[in-house]
Scaffold this motif. Structure first.
Motif, mmCIF file in Angstrom:
data_model
loop_
_atom_site.group_PDB
_atom_site.id
_atom_site.type_symbol
_atom_site.label_atom_id
_atom_site.label_comp_id
_atom_site.label_asym_id
_atom_site.label_seq_id
_atom_site.Cartn_x
_atom_site.Cartn_y
_atom_site.Cartn_z
ATOM 1 N N THR A 1 40.721 52.300 34.548
ATOM 2 C CA THR A 1 39.487 52.071 35.287
ATOM 3 C C THR A 1 38.579 53.288 35.162
ATOM 4 O O THR A 1 39.021 54.418 35.377
ATOM 5 C CB THR A 1 39.787 51.809 36.774
ATOM 6 O OG1 THR A 1 40.531 50.590 36.865
ATOM 7 C CG2 THR A 1 38.503 51.672 37.580
ATOM 8 N N ARG B 1 37.018 48.079 35.431
ATOM 9 C CA ARG B 1 38.413 47.995 35.030
ATOM 10 C C ARG B 1 38.508 47.337 33.656
ATOM 11 O O ARG B 1 37.934 46.267 33.434
ATOM 12 C CB ARG B 1 39.209 47.179 36.044
ATOM 13 C CG ARG B 1 40.685 47.155 35.738
ATOM 14 C CD ARG B 1 41.485 46.541 36.875
ATOM 15 N NE ARG B 1 42.914 46.728 36.633
ATOM 16 C CZ ARG B 1 43.854 46.254 37.437
ATOM 17 N NH1 ARG B 1 43.516 45.597 38.540
ATOM 18 N NH2 ARG B 1 45.119 46.444 37.160
ATOM 19 N N GLU C 1 45.108 54.153 39.961
ATOM 20 C CA GLU C 1 44.286 52.990 39.688
ATOM 21 C C GLU C 1 44.705 51.815 40.573
ATOM 22 O O GLU C 1 43.877 51.140 41.177
ATOM 23 C CB GLU C 1 44.409 52.604 38.210
ATOM 24 C CG GLU C 1 43.463 51.490 37.825
ATOM 25 C CD GLU C 1 43.800 50.868 36.469
ATOM 26 O OE1 GLU C 1 44.962 50.985 36.014
ATOM 27 O OE2 GLU C 1 42.903 50.263 35.875
ATOM 28 N N TRP D 1 42.322 49.787 43.390
ATOM 29 C CA TRP D 1 41.983 48.358 43.421
ATOM 30 C C TRP D 1 42.524 47.676 44.665
ATOM 31 O O TRP D 1 41.924 46.731 45.180
ATOM 32 C CB TRP D 1 42.448 47.674 42.128
ATOM 33 C CG TRP D 1 41.526 48.066 41.011
ATOM 34 C CD1 TRP D 1 41.784 48.918 39.988
ATOM 35 C CD2 TRP D 1 40.157 47.661 40.869
ATOM 36 N NE1 TRP D 1 40.660 49.076 39.203
ATOM 37 C CE2 TRP D 1 39.654 48.317 39.729
ATOM 38 C CE3 TRP D 1 39.301 46.831 41.589
ATOM 39 C CZ2 TRP D 1 38.336 48.146 39.281
ATOM 40 C CZ3 TRP D 1 38.001 46.660 41.151
ATOM 41 C CH2 TRP D 1 37.528 47.310 40.003
#
Lengths: 479, 433, 414
Positions: free
Chosen positions: B217, B267, B301, B305
């Motif tokens: 990302t 992403r 990451e 998210w």
């Protein structure tokens, strides 16, 4: 009942040229692409605007006549055949594109717009409309919506319902309303979702808000050639099972490829028993990786040879060949019926074996080209006799055996063509009485009088083929 | 209410066995402060049907419960009601890995589902808030989607088969386990996002995707969200195929991510070479816009998210979802910012046109909500007040739908036909459906 | 007019898939099934099987067809609709209302087969155009007749008359060919015939110009006059030598018709085999030259050219790449494709006289497509297309030269 007053009224709404009533004008609307049945409409009307559709529907319904919506008439299940007569409302004149929003990637189009014309219009924007049924050069968006049309590239991109955000619909009482919207998550029940695939039984779709996709920067197409259908099916299943979902994954058998080669320079091999036609799209960096892996799988599964389309022209040639396969069958036999069934992708080879067995047992030649990637099979039954001959029972029996085999492994009796007239009597093979009753409740909420495209989708007890479907329990209702 | 539950409870106990019926101590299943008289935990589809039939006969409403992660979505329930818990319908029916599908009991949590399928390199990309605890049935019935919606599909693209118990107790199935199926109407669509008002989902067949080999990302940080939205537009109009493009705005959102700035998060998933190219391009575009960028992968990451996924729901506060055509996001967002109290935060899912707003109840009035709705309506968008204090929710329909009257009539007719006596989550859905 | 329609076996090949619909120019204009190839086939089939009376309405539907054969390109089953239409029209007789039909029949039967009579008519037209009567007529004629008058091409200052029966090759001989001088080409486009012959000879072709040749018969075949067409075909089969490398024509319509002589005379035991041999030799001049290869290097002209596929070249003969390849061989010439270059311009033989509304609508679209390319030349190697396009550029004010492929090649000294 004399139709003269209705004709005059319809002429006043749509103009004389588009309210058809003479025998030579009506007779061509007896059929769509299902050739085993024909019924003459009482009248045919071709409105130019939603307002006209609404007025036409009101006028026709005041007399209590049924209404059969029609697009280009390319449907293979008889969905546009006016079995009970009544008025065919053909949307083919409504071809306007009201809005293309390249940023939100949506377009508002009229129902009569031809699928391929929309994509041609989107070319300058680098966008396209994903559903690509074999008939896309002629089929209308409205027809795609009615049947939830698929196509080879639906494997990665999804079928029509995944690409429709909203619809304008004229209901049986003549009211015009919208379902869905340009934004996602429109509050309320997903009437757009249920309208897509309702085969014109809810109302007349006059406009659609469609989702558009951006053209991918890279595309590669390959043809993997096999000595047996079995090996080709195993290879297709292996590609999917490996976690690769190509944009398209088709199988074409040798008989069909040779038939296509007779009418077209498609570039199909003459000597193969089956071939996988695989296309991958995406970023320039990912496409070669995908191709390499797919080639490896195809080789491992016994491909005799793999050829890649070197130029855009080669690629178009292969796809044109694939899309002409059905038509090319006219070269192999006097009559051909294309079936449309689905099986889970894990059962491809097994189902194909059963299809071959059914053909052999009943002495019907079967040609195959199909969307292997999503398990959507199109066995084509070839024969020389008429559908009113006693021999035709063998065709029906083969059809039934193939459908039953698919149901038994959790598949379906139609993946993209719809039930229409052709398969309505078999809905009970898939679904319980309760399931069917629930569907009817939805239909009644839209069209309580059953005025729109009556006798489609649901069993009527009247066979289409002149042969009564075998009675089989709704075994498919459970796994 | 007491009379009803007095007569209903023993019948439910007879049906399910006493251990699966809770009477009295049910406050933990309260919704918007409305406490159910009874909570039941049927063990299979047939029992769900039987519960619905008994409740219908007793004129008790039924509020279906999955993981409860989004139980607040909807208008407040009408008492008396029975909480129908689906946690016992949590079994795996079939994982057909080679077909990329799975069939599960509606009560299976998405976390448990992931446990079943991840071993074979597959995942279910819905990613609603608190996906670990959310059930498949609940997530589908509420239809809250996640950051990868535009890339991987939403509930309506991913659910291909369902079984549901209807108000009269009968069971129906919709769809099947093939990705294409046009045998009869596409009944699955009716059960997606309809909040259990047409039937209680008992089983679902879901499409799965292969877990991408690589995921990274790019996080671009900036002070002015409009710079970031512009950059997100560039990404979306480029040939890149990002899995998610999200702009997190303002202190609240950024706080959840540990950065005191707004951010654009792109992403990239797939093969290494393709991921590297996307990361490279986005980073270069950020530099051209004089914005700082960093690349996240692995646990950092994942955490990022997850925070984005849960953003509007984490902690207390008001959660509002605004959905507009994706091209209108920058304009809508600009206007929303000036209408919202400074304490509000937002996560903008640029590719799907979804803006999640998180607001402090103290500063958020019905007037502010009215302004949000007005802005959204100007772009043919819609607004869902997903979570709010009772008073704000009660000030009107939480969807305040702009449905055309004739379309609403059809919805009412469908509801009437499927649930004539109003057993299924009555009054909670759009326009009181 | 009630007639019975015989069974036309070709009709059986149609599987009703509808893929032809949107490729058909008249369907695209009307969106009526009766104006589509599938619909027309359905009408013929229904009439053949007694489910439909052959009324004047049926004839109208069958004559709205341009006979452009775009449907044949689209058809996956290989239905040769051109043949279906010809057979059905032969039953129906020539098109139009009674008076019109009589005129058309007279012309097809009594003018087309006779080069001398045709020449006399053309002379009258030439006199009319040069005397100033034409300008007057365009102002005074009733509106209905103004259009056909305007459509008439400017007759050549001279008619093409072969100077000898055999024209020798220039330089090293490479091929021996026979050439159909054609009726429209020699009467209205004499310069193009001359250019064609120069070009062929410069490229090493000895050209035979059979004296007894007649019109190819295409107009008769397409307009329900098959019997007279057969007579014309026989005359050409008799007139043309077959000890040549090719029988050439620079008119797409003539080439398509002559390639079908084998079919046209298939029931004639005396002519069948010779007609088949004849047909196998027929080539369009562009098709032939592309295969032969240009001998001289053409001189350069900087310009943008667009190419209109004549229907009977692209759909009728499958000749698309060869003319383009020849254009590409011209230095400085850029070929810029128009949208739908293989869609009919509305000329279609005498269609533009008989169906002016449909013809005009197609012409308007075509002119827009040409204009959009920005080309200064539109190449359309067929007399009918050239007449229609020249009328179009005048009427729509499109600053484009309408040229034959042979013109450009000859000018460049190829």
């Amino acid at each position: 009942m004399t139709l003269a007053p209705l004709i005059r009224r319809l002429q006043a709404i749509v103009g004389n040229a588009y309210a058809l009533h003479r025998p030579e004008d009506l007779i061509v609307y007896e059929q769509d692409a299902l050739m085993v049945s024909r019924h003459k409409p009482d009248l045919v009307v071709l409105p130019d605007t939603t307002q006209q559709v609404s007025e036409v529907v009101r006028a026709v319904r005041e007399l209590g006549l049924p209404i059969v919506p029609r697009g280009a008439g390319t449907g293979l299940a008889g969905g546009a055949i006016p079995e009970r007569g009544g008025v065919v409302v053909a949307l083919t004149r409504m071809t306007r594109v009201h809005d293309i929003d390249p940023i939100s990637k949506t377009a508002v189009v009229e129902a009569g717009l031809v699928n391929a014309d929309l994509t041609a219009m989107l070319e300058p924007y680098g966008l396209f409309f994903a559903p690509d049924p074999g008939s896309q050069v002629a089929a209308t968006i409205g027809g795609n919506v009615a049947n939830n049309a698929g196509g080879p590239h639906c494997l990665a991109y999804g079928v029509t319902s995944n690409h429709v955000l909203g619809l304008e619909v004229v209901l049986a009482d003549g009211t015009v309303t919208w379902v869905g919207s340009r934004a996602l998550d429109e509050p309320g029940y997903d009437l757009t979702g249920i309208l897509v695939g309702s085969e014109g039984t809810f109302g007349i779709v006059t406009k659609a808000i469609v989702r558009l996709l951006a053209r991918r920067e890279a595309v590669r197409t390959l043809l993997a050639i096999y000595d047996t259908m079995d090996a080709a099916c195993e290879a297709a299943s292996a590609v999917i099972a490996s976690g690769i979902v190509p944009e398209a994954l088709e199988i074409i058998d040798g008989m069909s490829m040779r038939a296509v080669n007779k009418t077209l320079q498609a570039g199909f091999p003459e000597d193969a028993e089956a071939a996988l036609l695989i296309e991958v799209e995406g970023l320039a960096e990912s496409v070669p990786v995908l191709i390499e892996r797919i080639e490896a799988i195809c080789h491992r599964q016994g491909a005799r040879r793999i050829q890649t389309a070197a130029t855009a022209q080669d690629r178009m040639g292969l796809w044109k060949g694939r899309k002409h396969a059905y038509g090319a069958l006219g070269k192999l036999a006097r009559r051909a019926i294309m079936l449309d069934v689905c099986a889970p992708r894990s059962h491809l080879a097994r189902i194909m074996r059963q299809i071959t067995e059914a053909g052999t047992r009943l002495n019907i030649q079967v040609a195959n080209f199909f969307h292997a990637g999503d398990g959507n099979l199109h066995p084509n039954l070839l024969f020389e006799f008429d559908d009113n001959s006693p021999e035709y029972a063998r065709v029906v029996a083969t059809t039934e055996d193939i459908m039953w085999a698919c149901i038994a492994v959790g598949g379906t009796i139609t993946g993209e063509h719809g039930l229409g007239m052709e398969k309505r009597e078999y809905l009970g093979w898939m679904n319980s009485d309760a399931d069917i009753a629930a569907m009817k409740r939805v239909r009644d909420a839209f069209d309580p009088d059953g005025a729109m495209n009556p006798d489609k989708v649901f069993p009527t007890g009247r066979p289409v083929h002149g042969t009564i479907p075998s009675v089989r329990a709704a075994g498919g209702a459970d796994r | 209410m007491i009379a009803d539950s007095m007569s209903l409870a023993p019948r439910l106990e007879t049906l399910l066995g006493g251990e699966w019926v809770t009477v009295g101590d049910t406050s933990r299943w309260a919704v918007d402060g409305v406490i159910p008289g009874i909570a039941v935990r049927p063990g299979d589809s047939e029992q769900v049907g039987a519960v619905l039939r008994l409740c219908g006969e007793a004129a008790a409403a039924v509020v279906p419960w999955g993981g409860g992660t989004a139980i607040e979505v909807g208008n407040p329930p009408r008492p008396p009601h029975v909480a129908l818990l689906t946690d016992r319908l949590s079994g795996l029916v079939e994982h057909d890995a080679a077909n990329l599908t799975v069939t599960v009991g509606a009560g299976m949590t998405l976390g448990a589902l992931d446990g079943v399928i991840s071993g074979q390199g597959q995942f279910f990309p819905l990613e609603p808030p608190f996906a670990e605890r959310a059930t498949a049935g609940g997530a589908v019935a509420v239809n809250l989607n996640g950051p990868r919606r535009a890339h991987c599909g939403s509930a309506r693209d991913l659910v291909i088969g369902a079984r549901a118990a209807q108000a009269d107790g009968t069971l129906i199935k919709a769809g099947g386990k093939t990705v294409k199926n046009v045998a009869g109407y596409d009944m699955c669509k009716l059960f997606i996002g309809s909040l259990g008002t047409l039937g209680v989902l008992t089983e679902l067949t879901l499409r799965l995707l292969p877990v991408p080999e690589t995921s990274r990302t790019v996080a671009v940080w900036g002070d002015d969200p409009s710079d970031l939205l512009r950059l997100s537009g560039r990404v979306l109009e480029s040939p890149l195929l990002p899995a998610a493009v999200v702009v997190v705005v303002d202190a609240v959102a950024a706080g959840a991510l540990g950065r005191n700035a707004s951010g654009l998060l792109v992403r990239a998933t797939g093969f290494e070479a393709a991921v590297a190219r996307q990361v490279r391009d986005v980073t270069a575009w950020a530099a051209q816009a004089a914005l700082d960028a960093e690349t996240l992968e692995g646990e950092a990451e994942g955490a990022l998210w997850q925070a984005i996924r849960d953003f509007a729901w984490a902690g207390g506060g008001i959660a509002i979802r605004v959905t507009v055509p994706s091209g209108d996001v920058p304009a809508v967002f600009g206007r929303l910012r000036s209408a919202l109290p400074a304490s509000s935060g937002a996560v903008v899912h640029a590719a799907s046109g979804t803006i999640w707003i998180h607001a402090d109840p103290a500063g958020f009035t019905a007037t502010a909500l009215g302004a949000v709705r007005e802005i959204s309506a100007g772009y043919s968008g819609n607004v869902l007040v997903a979570r709010a204090p009772r008073a704000l929710k009660a000030s009107g329909d939480v969807w305040a739908p702009g449905t055309p009257p004739r379309t609403l009539e059809i919805m009412r007719a469908i509801k009437q036909a499927f649930d004539p006596i109003g057993t299924l989550n009555p009054g909670r859905f759009v326009a009181g459906l | 007019m009630i007639r019975t329609m015989p069974v036309i076996p070709e009709v059986e090949t149609c599987i009703h898939c509808g893929l032809c619909l949107n490729q058909c120019p008249t369907y695209r204009l009307t969106h009526l099934e009766t104006a589509s190839p599938r619909g027309r086939i359905y009408l013929i089939e229904a009439a053949s099987h007694g489910r439909l009376d052959v009324t004047s309405g049926v004839a109208d539907h069958l004559y709205l067809c341009l006979a452009c054969r775009a449907c044949e390109t689209a058809c996956p089953s290989g239905v040769q609709y051109g043949r279906v239409a010809e057979a059905a029209r032969d039953v129906l007789g020539p098109p139009g209302r009674p008076f019109q039909r009589a005129m058309v029949r007279f012309a097809l039967r009594h003018l087309m087969p006779h080069p001398g009579r045709l020449r006399s008519v053309a002379a009258v037209i030439r006199f009319y155009q040069r005397s100033g009567l034409a300008a007057l007529a365009l102002r005074l004629l009733p509106r209905r007749l103004r259009r056909p008058a305007a459509l008439l091409p400017e007759a050549s200052t001279r008619f093409y008359t072969p100077e000898a029966e055999v024209l020798p090759a220039i330089g090293e001989p490479r091929a021996r060919v026979a050439f159909l001088t054609g009726c429209a080409m020699s009467l209205f486009f004499a310069e193009i015939n001359e250019a064609t012959l120069r070009l062929l000879r410069r490229n090493g072709c000895e050209v035979v110009l059979p004296q007894n040749q007649a019109c190819c018969g295409a107009l008769n075949i397409h307009n329900g006059e098959v019997a007279s067409a057969r007579a014309m075909a026989r005359r050409n089969v008799d007139a043309f030598p077959v000890d040549v490398d090719a029988i050439l024509t620079n008119a797409a319509g003539c080439g398509a018709a002559m390639k079908e002589y084998g079919h046209l005379l298939g029931d004639d035991p005396d002519y069948r085999e010779r007609a088949e041999r004849f047909s196998t030799l027929v080539r369009d001049t562009g098709e032939f030259l592309a295969a032969l290869g240009l001998r001289n290097s053409p001189k350069a002209t900087d310009r943008v050219v667009t190419y209109q596929d004549p229907c009977h070249l692209a759909h009728g003969q499958g000749v698309r790449a060869q003319p383009r390849a020849l254009l590409a061989a011209l230095p400085g010439t850029t070929l810029r494709e128009m949208v739908a270059s293989d869609r009919c311009c509305g000329s279609a033989g005498i269609y533009n006289f008989l169906q002016p509304e449909t013809s005009d609508a197609l012409l308007a679209e075509k002119m827009e497509a040409i204009r959009a390319t920005g080309a200064s030349v539109v190449v359309a190697p067929n007399p009918g297309c050239m007449m229609q396009l020249r009328y179009g550029v005048r009427r729509f004010g499109v600053p484009v030269r309408v040229a034959h492929l042979m013109d450009l090649l000859d000018e460049a000294g190829a």
